[in-house]
Design a protein around this motif. Structure first.
Motif, PDB file in Angstrom:
ATOM      1  N   ILE A   5       0.676  -1.195  -0.082  1.00 46.89           N
ATOM      2  CA  ILE A   5       0.084   0.094   0.044  1.00 46.89           C
ATOM      3  C   ILE A   5       0.844   1.378   0.056  1.00 46.89           C
ATOM      4  CG2 ILE A   5      -1.901  -0.972   1.088  1.00 46.89           C
ATOM      5  CD1 ILE A   5      -1.072   0.092   3.571  1.00 46.89           C
ATOM      6  N   ALA A   6       2.185   1.030   0.018  1.00 48.03           N
ATOM      7  CA  ALA A   6       2.956   2.187  -0.006  1.00 48.03           C
ATOM      8  C   ALA A   6       2.666   3.205  -1.455  1.00 48.03           C
ATOM      9  CB  ALA A   6       4.460   1.761  -0.280  1.00 48.03           C
ATOM     10  N   PRO A   7       2.559   4.442  -1.054  1.00 46.24           N
ATOM     11  CA  PRO A   7       2.086   5.279  -2.072  1.00 46.24           C
ATOM     12  C   PRO A   7       2.892   5.380  -3.363  1.00 46.24           C
ATOM     13  CG  PRO A   7       2.581   6.502  -0.365  1.00 46.24           C
ATOM     14  CD  PRO A   7       2.741   5.248   0.278  1.00 46.24           C
ATOM     15  N   GLY A 244     -11.629   8.266 -11.159  1.00 43.88           N
ATOM     16  CA  GLY A 244     -10.515   8.455 -12.063  1.00 43.88           C
ATOM     17  C   GLY A 244     -10.724   8.155 -13.278  1.00 43.88           C
TER      18      GLY A 244
ATOM     19  N   PRO B  94      -8.884  13.500 -14.254  1.00 47.18           N
ATOM     20  CA  PRO B  94      -9.180  12.028 -14.143  1.00 47.18           C
ATOM     21  C   PRO B  94      -7.887  11.567 -13.517  1.00 47.18           C
ATOM     22  CG  PRO B  94     -10.407  12.501 -15.977  1.00 47.18           C
ATOM     23  CD  PRO B  94      -9.725  13.518 -15.649  1.00 47.18           C
ATOM     24  N   ARG B  95      -6.713  11.922 -14.225  1.00 42.10           N
ATOM     25  CA  ARG B  95      -5.360  11.288 -13.823  1.00 42.10           C
ATOM     26  C   ARG B  95      -4.987  11.868 -12.390  1.00 42.10           C
ATOM     27  NH1 ARG B  95      -1.826   9.452 -17.229  1.00 42.10           N
ATOM     28  NH2 ARG B  95       0.517   9.401 -16.527  1.00 42.10           N
ATOM     29  N   ARG B  97      -7.387  12.530 -10.034  1.00 40.06           N
ATOM     30  CA  ARG B  97      -8.155  11.669  -9.172  1.00 40.06           C
ATOM     31  C   ARG B  97      -7.705  10.403  -8.787  1.00 40.06           C
ATOM     32  NH1 ARG B  97     -12.680  13.961 -12.660  1.00 40.06           N
ATOM     33  NH2 ARG B  97     -13.613  15.457 -11.564  1.00 40.06           N
ATOM     34  N   ARG B  98      -7.116   9.629  -9.680  1.00 36.84           N
ATOM     35  CA  ARG B  98      -6.457   8.476  -9.447  1.00 36.84           C
ATOM     36  C   ARG B  98      -5.571   8.370  -8.699  1.00 36.84           C
ATOM     37  NH1 ARG B  98      -5.467   7.427 -15.653  1.00 36.84           N
ATOM     38  NH2 ARG B  98      -7.934   7.543 -16.305  1.00 36.84           N
ATOM     39  N   ARG B  99      -4.869   9.555  -8.242  1.00 38.70           N
ATOM     40  CA  ARG B  99      -3.846   9.579  -7.134  1.00 38.70           C
ATOM     41  C   ARG B  99      -4.595   9.890  -5.695  1.00 38.70           C
ATOM     42  NH1 ARG B  99       0.453  13.887  -8.747  1.00 38.70           N
ATOM     43  NH2 ARG B  99       1.544  12.920  -6.917  1.00 38.70           N
ATOM     44  N   PRO B 122     -10.183   0.656  -8.869  1.00 41.21           N
ATOM     45  CA  PRO B 122      -9.392   1.612  -9.204  1.00 41.21           C
ATOM     46  C   PRO B 122      -8.079   1.301  -9.952  1.00 41.21           C
ATOM     47  CG  PRO B 122     -10.036   1.726  -6.865  1.00 41.21           C
ATOM     48  CD  PRO B 122     -10.543   0.457  -7.459  1.00 41.21           C
ATOM     49  N   LEU B 125      -9.162   0.927 -13.518  1.00 37.50           N
ATOM     50  CA  LEU B 125      -9.463   2.157 -14.413  1.00 37.50           C
ATOM     51  C   LEU B 125      -8.145   2.886 -14.786  1.00 37.50           C
ATOM     52  CD1 LEU B 125     -12.229   3.793 -12.031  1.00 37.50           C
ATOM     53  CD2 LEU B 125     -12.378   2.876 -14.584  1.00 37.50           C
ATOM     54  N   VAL B 171      -7.346   2.510  -0.534  1.00 35.93           N
ATOM     55  CA  VAL B 171      -6.039   2.568  -0.463  1.00 35.93           C
ATOM     56  C   VAL B 171      -5.396   1.336  -1.587  1.00 35.93           C
ATOM     57  CG1 VAL B 171      -6.112   3.099   1.801  1.00 35.93           C
ATOM     58  CG2 VAL B 171      -6.000   0.691   1.207  1.00 35.93           C
ATOM     59  N   ARG B 174      -2.619   2.819  -3.711  1.00 34.32           N
ATOM     60  CA  ARG B 174      -1.476   3.607  -3.177  1.00 34.32           C
ATOM     61  C   ARG B 174      -1.646   4.859  -3.454  1.00 34.32           C
ATOM     62  NH1 ARG B 174       0.393  -0.845  -5.329  1.00 34.32           N
ATOM     63  NH2 ARG B 174       1.494  -0.005  -7.034  1.00 34.32           N
ATOM     64  N   PRO B 175      -2.685   5.730  -2.982  1.00 35.79           N
ATOM     65  CA  PRO B 175      -2.997   7.236  -3.410  1.00 35.79           C
ATOM     66  C   PRO B 175      -1.960   8.007  -2.675  1.00 35.79           C
ATOM     67  CG  PRO B 175      -4.416   6.456  -1.732  1.00 35.79           C
ATOM     68  CD  PRO B 175      -3.721   5.201  -1.868  1.00 35.79           C
ATOM     69  N   ALA B 176      -1.737   9.112  -3.139  1.00 32.38           N
ATOM     70  CA  ALA B 176      -0.680  10.071  -2.633  1.00 32.38           C
ATOM     71  C   ALA B 176      -1.617  10.959  -1.455  1.00 32.38           C
ATOM     72  CB  ALA B 176      -0.221  10.965  -3.629  1.00 32.38           C
ATOM     73  N   THR B 207       1.877   9.076   2.295  1.00 35.00           N
ATOM     74  CA  THR B 207       0.649   9.472   1.856  1.00 35.00           C
ATOM     75  C   THR B 207       0.022  10.667   2.915  1.00 35.00           C
ATOM     76  OG1 THR B 207       0.060   7.215   1.028  1.00 35.00           O
ATOM     77  CG2 THR B 207      -1.775   8.761   1.594  1.00 35.00           C
TER      78      THR B 207
END
Lengths: 337, 240
Positions: A5-7, A244, B94-95, B97-99, B122, B125, B171, B174-176, B207
């Protein structure tokens, strides 16, 4: 877990035996089905109603297409005929010309000879009495007790003329013939055939209009179905959009389904129209040169272009489904941020 | 990096009432707008953890909506993950949002998809190959205690299980930036603590985490800087 799960860092793809859930991965490899339907469109875009409506449109389009090609063919046929033939009537065809004429030449012979010399005339042939009899049989009857033998009417001689690519001026030709053989008439058919050709062109335009209207109605049907699907799946679309998904991705999901359903409808409609068109071709065969023989042999003739047009209907229906769904969904999605 | 510079948000009054963001004022119909957020100014460096606190109607959900790009600010300048949202082209959203991962209060799972497919969404997508996403999805489902329920549809799951699916979905990519609106609302204490450990671990790995909650006990157990809102205004951005 931390690594997984690391960003923004890639994680190892291979399962580790000691990780939770790894023992289930083997049976999970092909979990995503080919027709993965994250928007639930199978429920929103009914696979019966839309194809049925498009099939009805395609059926009408097939009839319109046939009308278009047949009318075009007739107009061309008539116009070509009018431009290439004319009929010359010679009253008292058997009478000899004046004493100065060559060896008992009749009025009919003189006209035929003059026409044969005229530049732009390919052939000039006088119809025989039998041919005239056959020509008039529908009106005066045929057989030994009917026909020309019973008539005392002074029938004119008829000369059939085929014209070349640069036909002579008809007014001038008629004047010359009348001067040499008085009372000779030249009938060009052009006026009547021209009117018929105009009628055929008008019918062709109407058939084309029908095709345009049918295409418009099909597009409206697809647009209405797509809008209904958008409303019904609004929440799912908003979720996927929020995760997204691009407009193109969502529109593509709709498009894939509407294109397929519309193409199926087009195929059904074109298939249903084929026997009807063949039946009409059978009925119309006697009016087309060479058609009667083909029809009697069990092969009614459709216009050649129709054999390309009918298979094109499912493709056109699919294209209408694609373009309409793309435009409808993208327009709808623009209301989202 | 997140930066609010004089950010304001107004909804058309009818839309605001429909969304339940403002109370219905005795059926009065007016065509003007209702200001939900006013002149918000704060800065969150990458990798920060923030509680988002305030009474009901203070504007917490609206701040979250701004952060997960469900709305654009109607005033001021908003920068999220380095992108100026106020001027960013719609096709670039969109790009971005994926983060961003979001845990919604009402979960927002797709009812016709299994737990596995909801969590995998996610990644799909983002164009991740099936073979590559399966491991991550299964790991996360196992971690949230749902490895035996991967094929279950949301309606077959309890509220707590649905919330855990929603957390896994948020999660998995691995979102920012991770946002959560009352993420422990349907969890028991043990699960809530495990979730908090996950969120802190994510935060430790870089994150940025923003959590809106009413749960004072949870905030007390996990002290961290807080953004306090009241009536659409930021009261403080100090440590809790």
């Amino acid at each position: 877990m931390a690594q997984a799960i690391a960003p923004n860092k890639p994680s190892p793809n291979k399962p580790s035996p000691n990780k939770p859930g790894a023992n289930k991965l083997r049976r999970r490899k092909n979990l995503r089905p080919a027709g993965f339907d994250e928007l639930g469109l199978r429920r929103a875009l009914d696979d019966r109603m839309l194809p049925a409506l498009v099939a009805a449109m395609a059926f009408l389009a097939a009839l319109g297409l046939a009308g278009f090609f047949v009318a075009a063919s007739l107009a061309r046929h008539w116009q070509d005929g009018a431009a290439s033939t004319l009929t010359v009537q010679v009253p008292d065809p058997g009478l000899a010309m004046e004493p100065g004429s060559a060896r008992g030449e009749t009025r009919r012979d003189r006209v035929v000879a003059m026409l044969a010399r005229t530049p732009g005339v390919v052939s000039a042939r006088a119809l025989s009495d039998d041919e005239l009899n056959e020509l008039l049989a529908p009106w005066i009857g045929a057989g030994p007790n009917n026909g020309l033998e019973r008539l005392t009417l002074p029938l004119p001689g008829v000369v059939q003329v085929r014209l070349g690519a640069t036909p002579p001026k008809l007014d001038e030709l008629e004047r010359q013939l009348a001067a040499a053989v008085p009372r000779t008439l030249v009938e060009s058919h052009q006026v009547w055939i021209g009117r018929l050709a105009t009628l055929a062109r008008s019918l062709q335009a109407c058939a084309g209009g029908v095709l345009v209207v049918v295409a418009g109605v099909a597009a409206a049907v697809v647009a209405a179905a797509t809008r209904a699907g958008l409303v019904q799946r609004r929440q799912a679309i908003e979720i996927v959009h929020g995760l997204g998904a691009t407009d193109g991705y969502i529109a593509g999901r709709f498009t894939r389904r509407t294109t397929r359903l519309a193409a199926i409808g087009g195929l059904l409609g074109a298939t249903a129209a084929l026997p009807v068109l063949l039946g009409l071709a059978q009925l119309g065969a006697p009016f087309v040169s060479g058609g009667a023989e083909a029809a009697s042999a069990g092969f009614p003739q459709l216009p050649a272009l129709l054999w390309f047009g009918l298979p094109a209907l499912p493709v056109a229906a699919g294209a209408i489904g694609f373009v309409t769904a793309q435009a409808t969904v993208r327009s709808w999605l623009r209301r989202l941020p | 990096m997140i930066r609010f510079e004089g950010v304001g948000l107004s909804y058309p009054r009818s839309a605001a009432m429909q969304a339940g963001t403002v109370p219905d004022e005795a059926g009065r119909r007016r065509s003007d707008t209702r200001e939900i957020l006013r002149n918000l100014n704060f800065f969150l460096p990458d990798g920060e953890f923030r509680w988002l606190l305030g009474p009901s109607g203070a504007g917490k959900t609206s701040v979250l909506r701004l952060l997960y790009l469900a709305v654009r600010p109607t005033a001021g300048r908003l920068t999220i993950l380095g992108a100026d949202i106020s001027t960013l082209n719609r096709t670039a959203l969109p790009r971005l949002r994926r983060r961003i991962g979001v845990v919604f209060q009402d979960f927002r799972l797709l009812g016709h998809l299994s737990a596995f497919d909801n969590v995998a969404l996610p990644l799909r997508l983002a164009g991740r190959p099936e073979g590559a996403l399966t491991v991550d999805v299964m790991e996360l489902l196992a971690w949230v205690g749902l490895d035996g329920r991967t094929d279950a549809r949301p309606h077959e799951l309890s509220g707590g299980e649905q919330q855990r699916v929603a957390i896994a979905r948020a999660v998995v990519a691995r979102p920012a930036l991770l946002l959560a609106d009352e993420p422990t609302g349907n969890l028991d204490d043990g699960q809530a603590e495990r979730l908090m450990r996950l969120l802190k671990e994510l935060n430790r790995l870089g994150t940025t985490v923003v959590i809106a909650t009413h749960n004072d006990a949870l905030v007390a157990r996990h002290p961290a800087p807080a953004l306090r809102l009241d009536q659409g205004r930021l009261l403080s951005a100090r440590r809790n």
